[in-house]
Every structure is written in C-alpha cells, then in structure tokens.
Write a protein that holds these residues in place. Structure first.
Motif, short mmCIF file in Angstrom:
data_model
loop_
_atom_site.label_atom_id
_atom_site.label_comp_id
_atom_site.label_asym_id
_atom_site.label_seq_id
_atom_site.Cartn_x
_atom_site.Cartn_y
_atom_site.Cartn_z
N LEU A 13 0.72 -1.27 -0.31
CA LEU A 13 0.14 -0.05 0.18
C LEU A 13 0.71 1.36 0.50
N SER A 14 2.10 0.87 0.75
CA SER A 14 2.81 2.28 1.10
C SER A 14 3.14 2.61 -0.74
N ILE A 15 3.85 1.79 -1.24
CA ILE A 15 4.39 1.51 -2.70
C ILE A 15 3.32 2.21 -3.15
N ALA A 16 2.13 1.59 -3.49
CA ALA A 16 1.24 2.25 -4.50
C ALA A 16 1.14 2.86 -4.10
N LEU A 17 0.43 4.16 -3.01
CA LEU A 17 0.18 5.54 -2.61
C LEU A 17 2.31 6.08 -3.44
N LEU A 18 3.35 5.60 -2.98
CA LEU A 18 3.49 6.54 -3.07
C LEU A 18 3.67 7.26 -5.08
N TRP A 19 3.49 5.49 -4.83
CA TRP A 19 3.21 5.57 -6.84
C TRP A 19 2.24 7.10 -7.59
N ILE A 20 1.27 6.29 -6.97
CA ILE A 20 0.16 7.46 -7.60
C ILE A 20 0.26 8.77 -6.92
#
Length: 455
Positions: A13-20
């Motif tokens: 989730l952290s990587i996805a939110l950072l990517w988004i």
C-alpha cells in the motif's frame, strides 16, 4: 494475521500510494508543460505566418486575382494561399486551423479545415481559451489584417490520456510483482528469526552454548539473551523441584523399607489371627507407600533426562531385560510373554532408560489391574509400536480418557496410585512418541491394551 502478511500489505500500500502520488504530481507538471508548449507553438506559428499572409493577401489584392474568402479547399481558388500558409504549420501534424480577417472582422482567408473550428469572435490580440480550443490572434497594424490560429483541445486530451495511461497503467501490472518481491525479501530477512526459533526448540539442559552466542543478527541478540536468562531461571526452579522430589523419595525409601522388615518380623511373633490381619494391612499400606516412593524417583529421574536422543538404540534387548526384571520382582514371570513380530532389531532414536521406565510401568499396570490369572503379552509390532495386552473387564470410555491423568484410577477397589500411565504418557510425548490406551483390547471384547508409538 502474521507479521509477514501485515508487512506485505503495508509495504504494498505504501509503494502504491507513493506511486500514485508521484504519478499525480508528474501529470500535473506534464499538464503545465504541455499547455506552455501549446501556447508557445501557437504564438510562434502566428508570428511566422503573419508576414507571409500580409504579403500574399496584399499581393493578391494588387493583382486582383480574387475577391471574397479564398479557401484552399475550393477548386480554382487562384494562389491557394491557405495551403502555402498551411505548410508553415506542417511541423505539428496539421493540428491548427487559421483564419484571416480584415478590420471589419470579415473573413479574407482561411485554412481548408477552418469550417469545423470555432474561431474567437473578438479580434483582440493575444491568447484566448474556450471550452474546446486554444486560440491566438495577431493583428498587423499596417494592413489591418488579423490572423487567428486555433488548436482544438482534442489533441491535448489525447496526449493527456496517453500520459495518464503510461503513468498509472504499470502500477496494476507491478502490484503482484511487488507483493511477490516483498514477500520473498521478508522471508529472507526473517530467516534469523526462524533459526532462533529452531535453536530454542532444540535446546537441551546443560548445553554450554547460549542462544546469544549462536545468534548472528544484532537485532535478535537481546531476545536471545532474555531467553537465555529465562531458561536459566527455569532450570534453577526445575532443579530445585527435582532435587526436592528425589531427596524426599530417597528419605522415604529407607524408613519405609525398615518399617516393612519390622512388620514382617512382628507378624512372625504374633499368635492372634486378628493381630496378624492388622499387621498384613499395615504391610500392604507400607508396600503401597514404597511403590509411590519408587514412582516419585522415576518422576525425578525422567525430568532430568534429555527430551531428544540423536543416536539409535536397539530397544529389543531392553524389552527382554525389563520383562525379566519385572517378572522376577513381582513373581509373575510365567504370565508375561514377548511376541516379536518386527523381524529385525528395534533401532529407535529413544533413550533406553526412558523406554525402560515406560515399559516397566505398563507391565506393572497390567499385573496390578488385569486378571490375576490371565496372561500378559508384550508385542513388538511391524509398524514399530509396542503393545502390552492383559485380560480383564473392559473399561467405560470416561474412565479410559482419565487414566493418563495423574492420580487417576480405573477401579478404586484395585491397589494403585494413578501415576504409572501418566508418567508413560508424559515421557512418550516429550520424546516425540505417544501412548494410546484401548479397552477392550484390539480384536477382543474385553481386556486392556496400551500401545507405545516410538519416535
């Protein structure tokens, strides 16, 4: 939920939110840059076209080659001025349309695709935005001609859609890969924890190597040190309890034996039958106390034995020795027989002392609680189990379940103290084996059967 799963979810989730978040920021920068590029392109195009259009329109007026709106899409339009001007914008794939108007706002010249584009009504110079296009108007003060260049927003929307897909699309494909990589890294990173757990489970009393010395991971050393300290305290407590039980049993053994001897001598000296009967009762109680003392010594002994045994021992010889000793001690040698169906040596990774204690208790239990005249059979089965079977009435299921508990007896009228089967059950479980009790015995309507499952 395990720590590994929580880490996978949180990190993904952290990587996805950072990517988004990064994609949203990049898209906003891209929108600003593409808008600036559009404005610069349309402005530069208008400034490059204006001198040529003034020259062409003025030249056309002087030669009188045409009047009204000249349109490059109409055949026989003369000089095709709009196509010449269109050549100026060919570098942007014909994305722009233009129109030339005089001072009164009357159209003088337009590109062939200008019919499909809405031009600004005002001739005010500069940039103007509408809902569907970007326009730039430039006026030549000498000729009074105004040039309006328009770029529809369709190209901008298409570019933004492609950029958005390029920014957010890979995330959907990368999420499973990210999860797999994170899980693999967590597994690799937690290997020292699993190693520490295995060392704790395999720890043996008296091992000079501490967990702290065997732990390489710096982060786990405080945990290993705390476990070492806890194990030391537990060892000290268990040693105290074992010593207490052993000392108490040893202290009881001598006076109980002496009391038995005195009781036997007293029986010989008495003439009264009632007095002899009372002496026999006292002797029976003392023998039972001596038996309890022996069981206490066994308990203190097996508590000090190692829980695992690395080397394999031939236990078939132990079977013969225990059967012989128990038969001689109880005077029941004729009733006990051994049936070896294994067909080979019984090589098992089990401490011989532990096996001897277990088998002796099962045979004594069969002698004490079975049919006094019935046979007792010790069978070494091909599936590496040891069966001790005796005759006697079948027990009800409730009594059977309670027999492996301490001080539980199947029949209160029988002599015994309820420690033998509980000792066997605990010893076998700690050694990696097991104890199963059946009543009636296998293939029979009565009897009792105890099965040792070897590790």
């Amino acid at each position: 939920m395990s720590i590994a799963k929580r880490l996978v979810i949180w990190l993904t989730l952290s990587i996805a939110l950072l990517w988004i978040g990064t994609a949203i920021f990049t898209r906003s920068v891209f929108v600003e840059e593409i808008d600036e590029m559009r404005e610069d392109a349309i402005r530069n195009t208008a400034h490059r076209m204006m001198p040529l259009i003034v020259h062409m329109v003025a030249g056309g007026s002087e030669t009188g080659s045409g009047s009204g709106i000249r349109d490059g899409s109409a055949p026989g339009s003369g000089l095709l001025l709009d196509e010449d001007a269109k050549f100026l914008v060919s570098g942007i794939d014909g994305a722009m349309a233009f129109m030339v108007r005089d001072r009164t706002g009357k159209p003088v010249l337009r590109s062939y695709d200008a019919r499909d584009v809405q031009f600004p009504a005002s001739l005010r110079p500069g940039l103007s935005h509408s809902r569907s296009a970007l326009a730039y108007t430039l006026t030549d003060s000498a000729s009074g001609l105004s040039l309006s260049v328009v770029e529809p927003d369709a190209h901008r929307r298409e570019a933004l859609a492609e950029a958005t897909t390029a920014l957010f699309g890979p995330l959907a494909m990368l999420v499973p890969i990210i999860i797999a990589v994170i899980y693999l890294l967590i597994r690799l990173a937690t290997n020292p924890i699993r190693d520490l757990r295995r060392r704790i489970s395999r720890g043996r009393p008296g091992d000079p190597r501490t967990l702290e010395d065997q732990t390489r991971a710096k982060e786990l050393r405080p945990i290993a040190r705390a476990v070492d300290q806890l194990m030391k305290r537990l060892d000290a407590t268990l040693d105290y309890e074992r010593n207490f039980s052993a000392n108490a049993a040893h202290e009881l053994r001598t006076p109980v034996a002496g009391a038995l001897v005195q009781t036997q001598r007293l029986r010989q000296e008495l003439d009264s039958e009632s007095a002899v009967a009372r002496v026999d009762a006292v002797e029976g109680a003392l023998r039972q106390l001596a038996d309890v003392t022996e069981k206490l010594l066994q308990v203190s002994r097996f508590e000090s034995l190692p829980r695992t045994h690395d080397t394999r021992e031939d236990l078939s010889q132990v079977v013969d020795l225990v059967v012989s000793e128990t038969g001689n001690a109880t005077g029941q040698t004729a009733r006990i027989s051994v049936d070896n169906r294994l067909g080979q040596d019984m090589m098992v990774a089990l401490d011989p002392d532990i096996f001897a204690i277990c088998l002796r208790n099962l045979i004594e239990n069969a002698i004490r609680h079975g049919d006094p005249a019935g046979p007792i059979t010790v069978t070494l089965a091909p599936d590496w189990t040891v069966h001790v079977v005796n005759e006697g009435p079948a027990l009800d299921p409730r009594s059977l379940e309670a027999l492996t508990q301490r001080f539980a007896q199947g029949d209160a009228a029988q002599s015994g103290h309820g420690l033998g089967l509980s000792i066997v059950d605990r010893l076998m479980k700690q050694s990696g084996g097991g104890l199963t009790i059946l009543s009636p015995a296998s293939g029979r309507r009565d009897g009792f059967e105890a099965i040792l499952t070897l590790p």
